[in-house]
Design an enzyme around this catalytic site. Sequence first.
Site, mmCIF file in Angstrom:
data_model
loop_
_atom_site.group_PDB
_atom_site.id
_atom_site.type_symbol
_atom_site.label_atom_id
_atom_site.label_comp_id
_atom_site.label_asym_id
_atom_site.label_seq_id
_atom_site.Cartn_x
_atom_site.Cartn_y
_atom_site.Cartn_z
ATOM 1 C CD GLU A 41 4.833 75.417 36.202
ATOM 2 O OE1 GLU A 41 4.490 75.282 35.006
ATOM 3 O OE2 GLU A 41 5.287 74.476 36.888
ATOM 4 N NE ARG A 45 -0.661 74.904 29.842
ATOM 5 C CZ ARG A 45 -0.873 73.609 29.891
ATOM 6 N NH1 ARG A 45 -2.115 73.160 29.958
ATOM 7 N NH2 ARG A 45 0.124 72.749 29.848
ATOM 8 C CE LYS A 128 6.219 70.721 32.289
ATOM 9 N NZ LYS A 128 5.574 72.032 32.129
#
Length: 211
Positions: A41, A45, A128
């Site tokens: 993943e 960012r 999540k």
Amino acid sequence: MEDELTSLLARRVIPVVTLTDPDSAIGVAAALSRGGLPIAEITFRSDAAEKAIATIASQTDVRVGAGTVIDVELVDRAAAAGATFIVTPGFSAAVVERCLEMGMPIIPGVGGATDIMSALAYGLTVVKLFPADALGGPKTVKALSGPFPRVRFLPTGGVTVSNAREYLRIDAVAAVGGSWITPPDVVAERRFGEVEQLAAEAVAICAEGEQ
């Protein structure tokens, strides 16, 4: 989409990777694969995310997804780059709707019961929990699984090599998200052998969690 999520979670850990240098993408992907985790993943960012996703998608057999997806534009950019799944830090109806429209597997972030109910309203049963450790860790997962027995959790945020086992022993936990497998300093210094070792260690932990 359920089948795709099942295969995505099969190894019970998803390496969470933040890359500042897209040229490290191949090295990281290869190291994860050698360690037994051909999945990554890549978080949005950093500005390197899009190129890293595209590189891994086009040049390796590693299944690559996009994380830290916070708006519809990032969904589209991630998909165009070759991402095969989306993970969000919180619940966004707009992002969920866009992913469902595209047929893109999505694991939305939740922080509690209200978010989980929103996910269920869209037919999503894998969520999540983020930031898992700050929200109470395994105790919170167990508490939330009571009123939501259909939901399977992907705890992320504060999950480490030392507490991953505790999460994975919980029936409601489908997998954990692990940034500990790709520490930023290790990746930045291209110490890919260490990434491979950490991935192999995570695979072993997951195997223990199934016993």
